[in-house]
Every structure is written in C-alpha cells, then in structure tokens.
Design an enzyme around this catalytic site. Structure first.
Site, PDB file in Angstrom:
ATOM      1  N   GLY A 179     -14.362  94.751   4.912  1.00  0.00           N
ATOM      2  CA  GLY A 179     -14.537  93.418   5.266  1.00  0.00           C
ATOM      3  C   GLY A 179     -13.932  93.123   6.555  1.00  0.00           C
ATOM      4  CG  HIS A 180     -15.884  95.963   9.334  1.00  0.00           C
ATOM      5  ND1 HIS A 180     -16.215  96.868   9.475  1.00  0.00           N
ATOM      6  CD2 HIS A 180     -14.641  96.282   8.908  1.00  0.00           C
ATOM      7  CE1 HIS A 180     -15.730  98.007   9.071  1.00  0.00           C
ATOM      8  NE2 HIS A 180     -14.654  97.838   8.320  1.00  0.00           N
ATOM      9  NE  ARG A 213     -24.656 117.401 -10.066  1.00  0.00           N
ATOM     10  CZ  ARG A 213     -23.950 119.401  -9.668  1.00  0.00           C
ATOM     11  NH1 ARG A 213     -24.561 119.942  -9.543  1.00  0.00           N
ATOM     12  NH2 ARG A 213     -22.715 118.865 -11.276  1.00  0.00           N
ATOM     13  CG  ASP A 232      -7.199  95.356   5.754  1.00  0.00           C
ATOM     14  OD1 ASP A 232      -8.384  95.031   5.550  1.00  0.00           O
ATOM     15  OD2 ASP A 232      -6.305  95.584   5.080  1.00  0.00           O
ATOM     16  CG  ASN A 283     -14.776  99.106  -0.245  1.00  0.00           C
ATOM     17  OD1 ASN A 283     -15.714  99.504   0.399  1.00  0.00           O
ATOM     18  ND2 ASN A 283     -13.772 100.496  -0.727  1.00  0.00           N
ATOM     19  CB  THR A 322      -9.362  90.945  -2.311  1.00  0.00           C
ATOM     20  OG1 THR A 322      -8.127  91.427  -1.650  1.00  0.00           O
ATOM     21  CG2 THR A 322     -10.158  92.458  -3.330  1.00  0.00           C
ATOM     22  CE  LYS A 369     -12.056  99.658  10.257  1.00  0.00           C
ATOM     23  NZ  LYS A 369     -10.762  99.311   9.529  1.00  0.00           N
ATOM     24  N   PRO A 375      -2.806  88.707  -0.595  1.00  0.00           N
ATOM     25  CG  PRO A 375      -0.531  88.675  -1.677  1.00  0.00           C
ATOM     26  CD  PRO A 375      -1.813  88.586  -1.754  1.00  0.00           C
ATOM     27  CD  GLN A 428     -12.912 100.927   2.969  1.00  0.00           C
ATOM     28  OE1 GLN A 428     -13.122 102.217   3.374  1.00  0.00           O
ATOM     29  NE2 GLN A 428     -13.121 100.282   2.524  1.00  0.00           N
ATOM     30  N   GLY A 475      -5.110  89.010  20.349  1.00  0.00           N
ATOM     31  CA  GLY A 475      -5.736  87.582  19.183  1.00  0.00           C
ATOM     32  C   GLY A 475      -7.331  87.702  19.467  1.00  0.00           C
ATOM     33  CE  LYS A 485      -3.369  90.037  12.898  1.00  0.00           C
ATOM     34  NZ  LYS A 485      -4.173  90.553  11.213  1.00  0.00           N
ATOM     35  CB  ALA A 486       0.092  93.102  21.111  1.00  0.00           C
TER      36      ALA A 486
HETATM   37  P1  IMP Z   1     -11.813 100.243  -3.426  1.00  0.00           P
HETATM   38  O1  IMP Z   1     -11.940 101.396  -2.666  1.00  0.00           O
HETATM   39  O2  IMP Z   1     -12.256  98.996  -3.773  1.00  0.00           O
HETATM   40  O3  IMP Z   1     -11.471 101.465  -4.722  1.00  0.00           O
HETATM   41  O4  IMP Z   1      -9.834 100.447  -3.095  1.00  0.00           O
HETATM   42  C1  IMP Z   1      -9.290 101.591  -2.966  1.00  0.00           C
HETATM   43  C2  IMP Z   1      -7.790 101.381  -2.156  1.00  0.00           C
HETATM   44  O5  IMP Z   1      -8.409 100.932  -1.011  1.00  0.00           O
HETATM   45  C3  IMP Z   1      -7.135  99.914  -3.191  1.00  0.00           C
HETATM   46  O6  IMP Z   1      -5.684  99.910  -2.172  1.00  0.00           O
HETATM   47  C4  IMP Z   1      -7.561  99.254  -2.381  1.00  0.00           C
HETATM   48  O7  IMP Z   1      -7.017  97.639  -1.574  1.00  0.00           O
HETATM   49  C5  IMP Z   1      -8.435  99.645  -0.402  1.00  0.00           C
HETATM   50  N1  IMP Z   1      -9.339  98.916   0.435  1.00  0.00           N
HETATM   51  C6  IMP Z   1     -10.001  99.265  -0.491  1.00  0.00           C
HETATM   52  N2  IMP Z   1     -10.842  98.882   0.989  1.00  0.00           N
HETATM   53  C7  IMP Z   1     -10.146  98.250   1.912  1.00  0.00           C
HETATM   54  C8  IMP Z   1      -9.745  97.688   3.040  1.00  0.00           C
HETATM   55  O8  IMP Z   1     -11.421  96.913   3.502  1.00  0.00           O
HETATM   56  N3  IMP Z   1      -9.243  97.700   3.769  1.00  0.00           N
HETATM   57  C9  IMP Z   1      -8.260  97.208   3.173  1.00  0.00           C
HETATM   58  N4  IMP Z   1      -7.607  97.722   1.909  1.00  0.00           N
HETATM   59  C10 IMP Z   1      -9.164  98.603   1.314  1.00  0.00           C
END
Ligand code: IMP
Length: 428
Positions: A41-42, A144, A14, A39, A300, A17, A303, A223, A414, A330-331
């Site tokens: 979110g860009h 595998r 987060d 997982n 998700t 990127k 917070p 991530q 910003g 995010k300065a």
């Molecule tokens: P998973 O990758 O969904 O299995 O989550 C494993 C850990 O990585 C958890 O703490 C998630 O909150 C964190 N996580 C996974 N994807 C992101 C992301 O894109 N941004 C921030 N945290 C992430």
C-alpha cells in the site's frame, strides 16, 4: 548504457516509499515495480489528494513517466481493475503510461482463499498475512503451476484457469472455508477481460532498451528488507525478494546495471503482522507513536506495532541491499518526545551483546540495548525547505549516519511533497 536506481524499504515495510518515489519520479523516465503485489500500500499525498496504490507503480501521477509492473510481481486482475477505476478521476493516460510484464504471475481468487485457509490453520503461529493471496501465488510460480499475465492472451486461458483452480478447490475442501465460487469466477474473468486492453509486453526488453538509450529508471520496492523471503525474520516474512537483488530478477536488469540504491527508513520502527520486533514498545510510548504517526496499515487498516529505531536491523539491511543513500521518514512523529532511544545492540540470552542479526531472532528472547538521545521537542510541520533543522534533530541524524556509515540525504517531516528536506549537496 544507463543504470537503474533502486528504492526500497529497510525495515518491515510502510517506511513511506510511495512518497519518495513520487518525489523522485520527475527525475526518472520509468518507474518499475519488481516484486510483491496487492499486499503493498503505497500512499501518495499532494495538492490535498491522498491516494493509496497497491499494484500500480508510484510514478503514475507524473504525466511523462512510463510505469512498469515487472515479471517479479504477482498481479491480481480483480484488484488491478478496482485500482484503475479509482484512478479514473485523475484523467491519467494509463493505456499509454502503464506496461505490464507478460511474465508476471497471476493471483487467482483461490489463492486468496488458500491464504486464508493456511493462515487460520496456523493458529497462534500465524504470520499475519494481508490475505491477498501473495504466498499461494508465489508458491504456484515456484511450483511451476502458475498462470502468467501473458497467458490471458491464449485461446485456452479459461481452460487453464479452471484446471488450476480445480486443484486449489481440492485442497480447500480440507479447510472450513466457505465461498461463492460462481461469483468469484465471474468477477475474475471480467477483470481478466479488462486487463487485456492494457500494454502486456516483454518488459525486460522495454527496460533494457530504455537503459541502452540512456533513459533513467527507478525500480520501486514493496514491503521492506526485513520481510525478505531469504533474509527477513523467516517465517514471518513475505514471499518475495524485497531486496536490491529482487530488482534484477524481477525486471530482468543485470546486476551490472544497478546504480544508486536508496534505502528508506522511518525515524522509528513499525511492523504489521506477527514476528520478532526487538525494539517494540507495548506501552503508552508505543501507543503515542502509533497515534502520532497514524500507524494503521494502508492495505488492511490494522494497527501497526511501534518501537524505537533499531540500528543492528538497519545495518543488516544496508549491507544486504548495498545501500548508497539513506532517506529518513516521519521525523515529525518523534517531535513530542523529550527523550529518544535508539537500539545500538542486542543482548542475547547468554548476556553477550551483538550488533549482528541473530539467526534465531524468531525464537530467542533478545533485549535491546539503547542509547538515549535528546529529543527536539518542537513541531516540524511548519518548516520550509531551506530552513535549518533543530539542533537535536541534526544530532539524531548525525548519530545514525555515523553508525551506518552512509549519508542521510533526505529527511521527511510530513506526508506532503513539500515537507521534504535535502541535507547533502550531493543528493541527486
Ligand atoms: P503477505 O505478504 O500478505 O503474505 O504477508 C506476510 C507478512 O508481510 C505479514 O506480516 C504482513 O503484515 C507483511 N506485509 C506484507 N505486505 C506488507 C506491506 O506492504 N507493508 C508492511 N507489511 C507487509
């Protein structure tokens, strides 16, 4: 032969990127994702549009860029279909500009269910997974057993899918999870049929041929380095290599052909999910950072935990990734604060101080040692490119540069493309 540049997050994800890939994309002919899956979110924001991408590379809004989903990614066809449908209104040429590796692993619906089952069984020790099936899909890849994108072109794909999911269902019987299998299966097979229309190919050839032709490639990490399966705060990590090396294995690029490594970090820290977070602020200041930075997960909605900048953690990320340029995001979120703190060392249980990441970060109670810096205490939103940054912000930036031994070439103030400042003439 050209070299591929890599852009990745240096903290717990987060970092912003998505915005940076979007800013850099005009300089690149190809933008490629090398690991992770839905997982991620860009978030991209421009011309009043705010769009969140999960599996699709952030170069997708640039008409000339080719976008690649590499072999290191775990792809959920159901999420993919929804993402493509959400992009329809922008009239992008997705059939031509998007290439998917046949070797990327598929997330099947039972992976999502297994993620839920495993997390709930962990109780207090749960990782805080996004429950998108990431861990179980990578487990099957390494075991595998997994299905890959290219498998959907085989005549017996349906049979293979049923065989794999039957194994998962046998495991799920041990957990109190309820689900509507016929519905999940139908939704998945429909999404697979949808996926077949796209460019499914050997993207490692595509990438290497483009490099041979001198084309510029940007590998986009998801991530952050501190969530890396090997170097993150295990077991509170994601299931892939989020670091520079992941771009090699996740796209088929030799380490010899990696060029610049852009390390993106926030001017403070956030983390979603469980796990150690040395500089976390569980007080009103943390709350203010969350409000000010709108720190809620883009995948998700959870917070995010917030805290001051952590230099030992950043130094570690810089080392593991071979970062060549730093990008500070995010300065503006720090603008309301009269005084800022930056963690320079950790104090361990035995009273000693270190700037090295301890192995047992997840188990040992460590206390951050802070350096106080004066805040700029003035809004940055109206600054335009070319304007001078406030002296205290320059001072904050210089301090971090000194500590990390690298230039901060870009400062973001910003979410919009225009709120971006280049600080060094040698920035790309
Ligand atoms: P998973 O990758 O969904 O299995 O989550 C494993 C850990 O990585 C958890 O703490 C998630 O909150 C964190 N996580 C996974 N994807 C992101 C992301 O894109 N941004 C921030 N945290 C992430």
């Amino acid at each position: 032969m050209a070299k591929a540049d890599v852009l990745l997050g240096l903290q717990w994800g987060d970092e912003g990127k998505g915005k940076i890939v979007d800013v850099l994309a005009p300089r690149y002919e190809i933008v490629a994702r090398f690991q992770g899956g839905p997982n991620a979110g860009h978030t991209l924001e421009f011309d009043g549009i705010k769009h969140v991408l999960h599996q699709i590379p952030s170069g997708i809004f640039r008409p000339k860029a080719k976008n690649v989903i590499g072999n290191g990614v775990v792809l959920d066809p159901v999420v993919f279909k929804k993402e493509i449908e959400a992009l329809k209104r922008y009239n992008l040429n997705l059939k031509e500009n998007l290439y998917l590796s046949k070797k990327a692993t598929l997330i099947v619906p039972t992976h999502r269910l297994l993620d839920q089952a495993y997390e709930s069984a962990k109780g207090e020790a749960r990782i805080g997974s996004t429950l998108r099936g990431i861990g179980p899909a990578y487990q099957d890849k390494i075991g595998r057993l997994g299905l890959r994108v290219g498998d959907i072109l085989l005549d017996d794909f349906g049979e293979r899918f049923r065989r794999l999911t039957a194994q998962h269902v046998a495991i799920l019987e041990r957990y109190p999870i309820t689900y509507n299998w016929p519905q999940l299966e139908e939704e998945f097979l429909e999404a697979v049929a949808f996926l077949r229309q796209f460019n499914l190919t050997e993207t490692e050839y595509l990438i290497n041929n483009e490099l041979k032709n001198g084309k510029r490639i940007l590998a986009e990490g998801a991530q952050g380095a501190l969530l890396d399966i090997d170097f993150g705060s295990y077991p509170y990590v994601t299931s892939s290599n989020t670091i520079t090396a992941g771009a090699c294995t996740g796209l088929g690029i030799s380490p010899r052909y990696i060029g610049e490594v852009y390390g993106v970090f926030k001017a403070y820290c956030t983390r979603v999910g469980g796990g150690p977070f040395p500089t976390e602020l569980a007080d009103e200041t943390g709350e203010q950072l969350r409000r000010q930075g709108n720190e809620f997960g883009s995948t998700t909605g959870r917070p995010r935990r917030c805290g001051w900048l952590d230099l030992p953690a950043l130094k570690y990320s810089v080392m593991i990734n071979g970062v060549t340029q730093l990008y500070m995001m995010k300065a503006d979120v720090l603008s309301p604060f009269e005084e800022l703190k930056v963690c320079t060392h950790y104090r361990l249980n035995d009273g000693s101080e270190t700037d090295i990441m301890p192995f047992n970060l997840a188990y040992e109670q460590i206390t951050p040692v802070f350096r106080k810096l004066k805040g700029w205490h003035t809004p940055l939103n109206n600054l335009k490119n070319g304007d001078a940054l406030p002296a205290e912000l320059e001072n904050y930036i210089n301090f971090i540069e000194e500590q990390l031994g690298l230039p901060i070439v870009l400062v973001s103030t910003g979410p919009d493309r225009l709120q971006t400042f280049y600080r060094h003439a040698y920035a790309l």
